[in-house]
Write an enzyme that holds these catalytic residues in place. Structure first.
Site, PDB file in Angstrom:
ATOM      1  N   GLY A 163      -1.021   5.303  -2.307  1.00  0.00           N
ATOM      2  CA  GLY A 163      -0.535   5.204  -0.934  1.00  0.00           C
ATOM      3  C   GLY A 163      -1.116   6.309  -0.069  1.00  0.00           C
ATOM      4  O   GLY A 163      -2.260   6.258   0.368  1.00  0.00           O
ATOM      5  N   GLY A 164      -0.344   7.364   0.136  1.00  0.00           N
ATOM      6  CA  GLY A 164      -0.725   8.448   1.049  1.00  0.00           C
ATOM      7  C   GLY A 164      -2.134   8.985   0.821  1.00  0.00           C
ATOM      8  O   GLY A 164      -2.890   9.208   1.780  1.00  0.00           O
ATOM      9  N   GLY A 186       5.660   8.141  -2.411  1.00  0.00           N
ATOM     10  CA  GLY A 186       5.700   8.902  -1.161  1.00  0.00           C
ATOM     11  C   GLY A 186       6.585  10.130  -1.220  1.00  0.00           C
ATOM     12  O   GLY A 186       6.898  10.724  -0.186  1.00  0.00           O
ATOM     13  N   GLU A 212       8.772  -0.994  -1.174  1.00  0.00           N
ATOM     14  CA  GLU A 212       9.220  -0.919   0.225  1.00  0.00           C
ATOM     15  C   GLU A 212       9.591  -2.308   0.735  1.00  0.00           C
ATOM     16  O   GLU A 212      10.522  -2.453   1.529  1.00  0.00           O
ATOM     17  CB  GLU A 212       8.112  -0.263   1.087  1.00  0.00           C
ATOM     18  CG  GLU A 212       8.031   1.235   0.810  1.00  0.00           C
ATOM     19  CD  GLU A 212       6.679   1.862   1.090  1.00  0.00           C
ATOM     20  OE1 GLU A 212       5.849   1.250   1.773  1.00  0.00           O
ATOM     21  OE2 GLU A 212       6.454   2.992   0.601  1.00  0.00           O
ATOM     22  N   SER A 232       2.734   8.804  -5.811  1.00  0.00           N
ATOM     23  CA  SER A 232       2.257  10.168  -5.554  1.00  0.00           C
ATOM     24  C   SER A 232       1.055  10.565  -6.400  1.00  0.00           C
ATOM     25  O   SER A 232       0.952  11.707  -6.849  1.00  0.00           O
ATOM     26  CB  SER A 232       3.416  11.176  -5.711  1.00  0.00           C
ATOM     27  OG  SER A 232       4.415  10.915  -4.746  1.00  0.00           O
ATOM     28  N   HIS A 266       5.999  -4.917  -3.512  1.00  0.00           N
ATOM     29  CA  HIS A 266       6.000  -3.457  -3.329  1.00  0.00           C
ATOM     30  C   HIS A 266       7.449  -3.008  -3.107  1.00  0.00           C
ATOM     31  O   HIS A 266       8.233  -3.708  -2.451  1.00  0.00           O
ATOM     32  CB  HIS A 266       5.119  -3.079  -2.131  1.00  0.00           C
ATOM     33  CG  HIS A 266       4.888  -1.603  -2.040  1.00  0.00           C
ATOM     34  ND1 HIS A 266       5.830  -0.747  -1.531  1.00  0.00           N
ATOM     35  CD2 HIS A 266       3.838  -0.831  -2.436  1.00  0.00           C
ATOM     36  CE1 HIS A 266       5.361   0.499  -1.599  1.00  0.00           C
ATOM     37  NE2 HIS A 266       4.152   0.469  -2.143  1.00  0.00           N
ATOM     38  N   ASN A 290      -3.345   1.513  -0.748  1.00  0.00           N
ATOM     39  CA  ASN A 290      -2.362   0.819   0.091  1.00  0.00           C
ATOM     40  C   ASN A 290      -2.160   1.665   1.342  1.00  0.00           C
ATOM     41  O   ASN A 290      -1.490   2.694   1.293  1.00  0.00           O
ATOM     42  CB  ASN A 290      -1.043   0.662  -0.682  1.00  0.00           C
ATOM     43  CG  ASN A 290       0.070   0.115   0.193  1.00  0.00           C
ATOM     44  OD1 ASN A 290      -0.175  -0.403   1.286  1.00  0.00           O
ATOM     45  ND2 ASN A 290       1.313   0.230  -0.275  1.00  0.00           N
ATOM     46  N   TRP A 291      -2.747   1.218   2.438  1.00  0.00           N
ATOM     47  CA  TRP A 291      -2.684   2.026   3.671  1.00  0.00           C
ATOM     48  C   TRP A 291      -1.336   1.909   4.358  1.00  0.00           C
ATOM     49  O   TRP A 291      -1.094   2.573   5.371  1.00  0.00           O
ATOM     50  CB  TRP A 291      -3.798   1.602   4.633  1.00  0.00           C
ATOM     51  CG  TRP A 291      -5.188   1.885   4.121  1.00  0.00           C
ATOM     52  CD1 TRP A 291      -5.520   2.521   2.946  1.00  0.00           C
ATOM     53  CD2 TRP A 291      -6.426   1.567   4.760  1.00  0.00           C
ATOM     54  NE1 TRP A 291      -6.882   2.606   2.820  1.00  0.00           N
ATOM     55  CE2 TRP A 291      -7.478   2.027   3.920  1.00  0.00           C
ATOM     56  CE3 TRP A 291      -6.757   0.938   5.948  1.00  0.00           C
ATOM     57  CZ2 TRP A 291      -8.819   1.874   4.242  1.00  0.00           C
ATOM     58  CZ3 TRP A 291      -8.109   0.783   6.278  1.00  0.00           C
ATOM     59  CH2 TRP A 291      -9.122   1.257   5.435  1.00  0.00           C
ATOM     60  N   LYS A 292      -0.489   1.026   3.880  1.00  0.00           N
ATOM     61  CA  LYS A 292       0.827   0.792   4.503  1.00  0.00           C
ATOM     62  C   LYS A 292       0.642   0.528   6.012  1.00  0.00           C
ATOM     63  O   LYS A 292      -0.386  -0.017   6.397  1.00  0.00           O
ATOM     64  CB  LYS A 292       1.765   1.966   4.231  1.00  0.00           C
ATOM     65  CG  LYS A 292       1.786   2.359   2.744  1.00  0.00           C
ATOM     66  CD  LYS A 292       2.942   3.238   2.409  1.00  0.00           C
ATOM     67  CE  LYS A 292       2.788   3.753   0.993  1.00  0.00           C
ATOM     68  NZ  LYS A 292       4.005   4.280   0.431  1.00  0.00           N
ATOM     69  N   GLU A 348       5.252   1.168 -10.429  1.00  0.00           N
ATOM     70  CA  GLU A 348       5.479   2.145  -9.370  1.00  0.00           C
ATOM     71  C   GLU A 348       6.950   2.574  -9.384  1.00  0.00           C
ATOM     72  O   GLU A 348       7.796   1.916  -8.748  1.00  0.00           O
ATOM     73  CB  GLU A 348       5.146   1.546  -8.003  1.00  0.00           C
ATOM     74  CG  GLU A 348       3.703   1.138  -7.850  1.00  0.00           C
ATOM     75  CD  GLU A 348       3.239   1.250  -6.402  1.00  0.00           C
ATOM     76  OE1 GLU A 348       2.233   1.920  -6.180  1.00  0.00           O
ATOM     77  OE2 GLU A 348       3.905   0.701  -5.513  1.00  0.00           O
TER      78      GLU A 348
HETATM   79  C1  PEP Z   1       2.371   3.085  -2.690  1.00  0.00           C
HETATM   80  O1  PEP Z   1       2.517   2.951  -1.483  1.00  0.00           O
HETATM   81  O2  PEP Z   1       2.230   2.098  -3.414  1.00  0.00           O
HETATM   82  C2  PEP Z   1       2.352   4.435  -3.239  1.00  0.00           C
HETATM   83  C3  PEP Z   1       2.216   4.590  -4.520  1.00  0.00           C
HETATM   84  O3  PEP Z   1       2.470   5.464  -2.339  1.00  0.00           O
HETATM   85  P1  PEP Z   1       2.196   7.036  -2.620  1.00  0.00           P
HETATM   86  O4  PEP Z   1       0.884   7.119  -3.377  1.00  0.00           O
HETATM   87  O5  PEP Z   1       2.108   7.656  -1.280  1.00  0.00           O
HETATM   88  O6  PEP Z   1       3.325   7.539  -3.451  1.00  0.00           O
END
Ligand code: PEP
Length: 256
Positions: free
Chosen positions: A235-236, A175, A99, A214, A97, A10-12, A169
């Site tokens: 994500g990151g 994040g 967010e 994470s 998600h 997930n590049w956000k 999640e």
């Molecule tokens: C996400 O954006 O779904 C996520 C899990 O982010 P991160 O891996 O950065 O915690």
């Protein structure tokens, strides 16, 4: 039952034409080493069409980060219809998600509609569920997961989960650099699968449950060891090809 691992990035709201090309090129270069794992990238909507060209022929799939809940296209300024996402090459769409839920007020009911619309448009929904830290500390994790899941089951029916993915999640892990322990992840996944199994054992057994929060190269292996963990929503760490590939390699190691 052996399920094919799925590792989704997930590049956000990150990327650019140049950065995306380099990232996909890097992922493509190493994807052959993870041949038993399904890889997926989810760039911002504006880059989906160019990303489709970048991943063409590689086996890497494309997913949208969200979609409009409306089933019919029309006067919904700023929104993107599921059929449009499908047309530009998406196979998956993330819905719910944390967010989107927290920053854009998406309710369980809206997420359920997005799930339904995604499927109506031929997209596989990746339904995100997860509790906040406050909810975990108040022992409300299962209640929250149940509520988020039930909203979709009630609207779409259990059969809809025959062609869907769920991502657990925990909000406190997204994040933040703070990851659920492998045991916490496995417990939540087993709970979700058990809830689905009460309605349809076959669908529950075949459904893929991703962990997100994470995930990094150095913790992916132990997280993916859980028998109910079938990959990750990243994500990151999905913004660096080497890191993403190392996570995919951890999934590959569990696949053989
Ligand atoms: C996400 O954006 O779904 C996520 C899990 O982010 P991160 O891996 O950065 O915690």
């Amino acid at each position: 039952m052996k399920r094919t691992y799925l590792v989704a990035g997930n590049w956000k709201m990150n990327g650019s034409r140049v950065a995306n090309a380099a990232l996909v090129q890097g992922i493509r270069a190493g994807a052959g080493a993870c041949k038993d794992v399904e890889l997926l990238v989810c760039p911002p909507a504006v880059y989906l069409e160019s990303a489709a060209q970048l991943v063409a022929g590689s086996g890497i799939g494309l997913g949208a980060q969200t979609l409009c809940e409306q089933e019919k296209a029309g006067a919904f300024t700023g929104e993107v219809h599921g059929a449009m996402l499908k047309e530009v090459g998406c196979r998956y769409a993330i819905v719910g998600h944390s967010e989107r839920r927290a920053l854009y007020g998406e309710s369980d009911a809206l997420v359920a509609r997005k799930f339904r619309t995604a499927q109506a448009c031929g997209l596989v929904p990746i339904l995100c569920v997860g509790e906040t830290l406050q909810q975990r500390e108040a022992n409300e994790t299962e209640r929250v997961l149940q509520r988020q899941l039930d909203a979709v089951v009630d609207l779409c029916g259990i059969a809809a989960f025959g062609d869907a993915v769920i991502a657990y999640e925990p909000v406190w892990a997204i994040g933040t650099g703070r990851t659920a322990t492998p045991q916490q992840a496995q417990e939540a996944h087993a709970f979700l699968r058990a809830q689905l199994a009460k309605r349809d054992g076959r669908i529950a057994a075949s459904l893929r449950l991703l962990y997100g929060g994470s995930v990094k190269a150095d913790n992916a292996r132990t997280l993916f060891e859980g028998p109910d963990v079938d990959g990750g929503l990243i994500g990151g760490a999905s913004l660096k090809a080497d890191e993403f590939l190392a996570i995919a390699a951890a999934a590959q190691a569990q696949s053989i």
